[in-house]
Design a protein around this motif. Structure first.
Motif, mmCIF file in Angstrom:
data_model
loop_
_atom_site.group_PDB
_atom_site.id
_atom_site.type_symbol
_atom_site.label_atom_id
_atom_site.label_comp_id
_atom_site.label_asym_id
_atom_site.label_seq_id
_atom_site.Cartn_x
_atom_site.Cartn_y
_atom_site.Cartn_z
ATOM 1 N N ALA A 93 9.883 3.131 1.124
ATOM 2 C CA ALA A 93 9.210 3.315 -0.162
ATOM 3 C C ALA A 93 9.061 4.792 -0.492
ATOM 4 N N ALA A 94 8.709 5.613 0.487
ATOM 5 C CA ALA A 94 8.530 7.049 0.243
ATOM 6 C C ALA A 94 9.856 7.703 -0.138
ATOM 7 N N ILE A 95 10.916 7.311 0.525
ATOM 8 C CA ILE A 95 12.237 7.879 0.233
ATOM 9 C C ILE A 95 12.698 7.495 -1.166
ATOM 10 N N GLU A 96 12.532 6.213 -1.516
ATOM 11 C CA GLU A 96 12.958 5.754 -2.841
ATOM 12 C C GLU A 96 12.120 6.407 -3.938
ATOM 13 N N MET A 97 10.829 6.543 -3.720
ATOM 14 C CA MET A 97 9.968 7.203 -4.698
ATOM 15 C C MET A 97 10.448 8.619 -4.962
ATOM 16 N N MET A 98 10.780 9.341 -3.904
ATOM 17 C CA MET A 98 11.202 10.730 -4.066
ATOM 18 C C MET A 98 12.518 10.820 -4.832
ATOM 19 N N ARG A 99 13.414 9.906 -4.548
ATOM 20 C CA ARG A 99 14.695 9.908 -5.276
ATOM 21 C C ARG A 99 14.477 9.665 -6.771
ATOM 22 N N LEU A 100 13.617 8.714 -7.102
ATOM 23 C CA LEU A 100 13.354 8.411 -8.503
ATOM 24 C C LEU A 100 12.685 9.576 -9.226
ATOM 25 N N LEU A 101 11.915 10.354 -8.492
ATOM 26 C CA LEU A 101 11.272 11.532 -9.082
ATOM 27 C C LEU A 101 12.236 12.717 -9.198
ATOM 28 N N PHE B 84 5.153 10.842 -14.196
ATOM 29 C CA PHE B 84 5.442 10.522 -12.800
ATOM 30 C C PHE B 84 5.425 9.001 -12.600
ATOM 31 N N ARG B 85 4.447 8.334 -13.211
ATOM 32 C CA ARG B 85 4.369 6.881 -13.104
ATOM 33 C C ARG B 85 5.609 6.220 -13.709
ATOM 34 N N GLU B 86 6.016 6.700 -14.862
ATOM 35 C CA GLU B 86 7.174 6.120 -15.543
ATOM 36 C C GLU B 86 8.444 6.270 -14.704
ATOM 37 N N ALA B 87 8.575 7.390 -14.013
ATOM 38 C CA ALA B 87 9.786 7.648 -13.232
ATOM 39 C C ALA B 87 9.965 6.652 -12.089
ATOM 40 N N VAL B 88 8.860 6.148 -11.539
ATOM 41 C CA VAL B 88 8.969 5.248 -10.379
ATOM 42 C C VAL B 88 8.838 3.773 -10.761
ATOM 43 N N GLU B 89 8.801 3.469 -12.032
ATOM 44 C CA GLU B 89 8.649 2.081 -12.484
ATOM 45 C C GLU B 89 9.714 1.146 -11.905
ATOM 46 N N PRO B 90 10.962 1.599 -11.706
ATOM 47 C CA PRO B 90 11.964 0.691 -11.115
ATOM 48 C C PRO B 90 11.552 0.119 -9.756
ATOM 49 N N MET B 91 10.693 0.791 -9.037
ATOM 50 C CA MET B 91 10.260 0.265 -7.742
ATOM 51 C C MET B 91 9.457 -1.011 -7.920
ATOM 52 N N TYR B 92 8.698 -1.094 -8.999
ATOM 53 C CA TYR B 92 7.909 -2.297 -9.232
ATOM 54 C C TYR B 92 8.752 -3.430 -9.793
ATOM 55 N N GLU B 93 9.805 -3.091 -10.512
ATOM 56 C CA GLU B 93 10.752 -4.114 -10.934
ATOM 57 C C GLU B 93 11.423 -4.725 -9.707
ATOM 58 N N PHE C 299 0.805 -1.215 0.000
ATOM 59 C CA PHE C 299 0.000 0.000 0.000
ATOM 60 C C PHE C 299 0.846 1.276 0.000
ATOM 61 N N SER C 300 2.127 1.162 0.311
ATOM 62 C CA SER C 300 3.015 2.327 0.290
ATOM 63 C C SER C 300 3.649 2.542 -1.080
ATOM 64 N N MET C 301 3.398 1.638 -2.022
ATOM 65 C CA MET C 301 3.981 1.777 -3.350
ATOM 66 C C MET C 301 3.277 2.883 -4.131
ATOM 67 N N PRO C 302 4.021 3.645 -4.939
ATOM 68 C CA PRO C 302 3.422 4.780 -5.652
ATOM 69 C C PRO C 302 2.501 4.344 -6.798
ATOM 70 N N PHE C 303 1.461 5.124 -7.006
ATOM 71 C CA PHE C 303 0.518 4.954 -8.126
ATOM 72 C C PHE C 303 -0.063 3.543 -8.172
ATOM 73 N N LEU C 304 -0.325 2.997 -7.001
ATOM 74 C CA LEU C 304 -0.931 1.668 -6.916
ATOM 75 C C LEU C 304 -2.379 1.698 -7.395
#
Length: 344
Positions: free
Chosen positions: A189-197, A312-321, A117-122
């Motif tokens: 998850a929040a920290i990694e999302m921000m870095r990817l953005l 924005f979704r594309e930028a955080v795609e590595p989190m789902y990988e 639930f903490s993953m972006p654009f779920l």
């Protein structure tokens, strides 16, 4: 996506014992606790919350009493009287509290599956969020995943979407986030999302955000609309951008000990009351958000901005990988995403 390292059993038992003792002292001072048992009086405790959540919890209590014909009584310990959300969960584990409400973000430390639930654009939108959260096939295994910890989920409350708000130049694209110092929760998850953005994540407590923005330590933050008015962040940050990057639900949890002492009819009444509380909170939340947004415009002059979400979704795609290395969480992610295009 990993749970925090566990305390040693002895140290954890000591900490929980101290917390429980303090809670019992507060309860005793209130004149409610007497003797070795309180029978079918349920203690509902909660930390600081928005008014829709508070109202929903109190409706839950009233409905439990009504549906059990007064056999089950409810007493409230509001506004962090017995501690914050983590302390309240620990009190649930030892039976000092029966029901509480916590963020799904906190629940990750008790059951890693909640980390999804903490993953972006779920979630695609509000309708998608409700379809998932109201689906027992999806949610019941998640709620039950903490049973070995001494409690289970009963249901959820909407806590809105998290969006960016900043002091100076508004965020209209991913490029506008580059190098901006943005407050985030203490979450991997929040920290990694921000870095990817492309932003600079600054993890700090919510209470520190106002002063940090004033002093230039932060360029902005991310939260739901209530942060603008209740925390008065709109006195400094005038640009609020709807990226809706996360939508982390609140979870209402109940102690195993409580369920064990209720009979079948009482248990059914508690869950019926929970369903009514959820329906009430949805409407109350949406109405309160609309009122808060208008207040932010009228009183604080906040500029609300809609943007195209695809970049924005594309930028955080590595989190789902990266999530693929956790099969259970990745399977839940795929199940949730598969419901995105379903009709109401």
């Amino acid at each position: 996506m990993t749970a925090r390292p566990p305390l040693s059993r002895a140290l954890k038992a000591l900490c929980v014992g101290i917390i429980a003792s303090l809670a019992v002292a507060v309860i005793a001072a209130s004149g409610i606790f007497s003797g070795a048992t309180r029978g079918t009086t349920l203690f509902i405790a909660y930390a600081q919350n928005s008014q829709p959540v508070i109202d929903a919890l109190h409706l839950l209590g009233r409905r439990i009493e009504e549906k059990t014909g007064g056999e089950v009584k409810v007493r409230f310990f509001p506004d962090s009287q017995l501690g914050g959300e983590r302390e309240l969960v620990e009190l649930l584990q030892v039976g000092a509290v029966d029901i509480t409400k916590v963020s799904a973000g906190l629940m990750e430390s008790f059951s890693p599956i909640y980390g999804v639930f903490s993953m972006p654009f779920l979630f695609e939108d509000t309708g998608h969020f409700y379809r998932v959260m109201d689906n027992p096939d999806i949610m019941q295994p998640i709620y039950a995943s903490t049973r070995q910890n001494g409690f289970v989920g009963m249901g959820y409350y909407d806590s809105g979407s998290r969006n960016f708000y900043v002091k100076d130049d508004p965020i209209r694209s991913v490029e506008d986030l580059q190098g901006r110092k943005i407050r985030v929760m203490q979450s991997e998850a929040a920290i990694e999302m921000m870095r990817l953005l492309g932003a600079v994540p600054v993890a700090m407590g919510q209470a520190e955000v106002y002063t940090a923005m004033q002093q230039g330590i932060l360029d902005g933050a991310e939260n739901n609309e209530f942060a603008l008015t209740i925390a008065r962040h709109a006195e400094i940050a005038k640009h609020y951008t709807y990226t809706m990057h996360t939508r982390i639900p609140d979870v209402v949890v109940i102690s195993n000990m409580t369920l064990n002492k209720l009979n079948d009819e009482q248990t059914a009444a508690v869950y019926e009351a929970m369903a009514e509380s959820i329906a009430f909170q949805k409407q109350a939340w949406n109405e309160a958000v609309a009122e808060t947004r208008q207040l932010a415009i009228d009183e604080f002059g906040v500029n609300f901005i809609d943007v195209k979400l695809a970049p924005f979704r594309e930028a955080v795609e590595p989190m789902y990988e990266a999530l693929k290395q956790y099969p259970e969480q990745y399977s839940l992610y795929r199940e949730i995403r598969s419901t995105a295009d379903e009709t109401e």
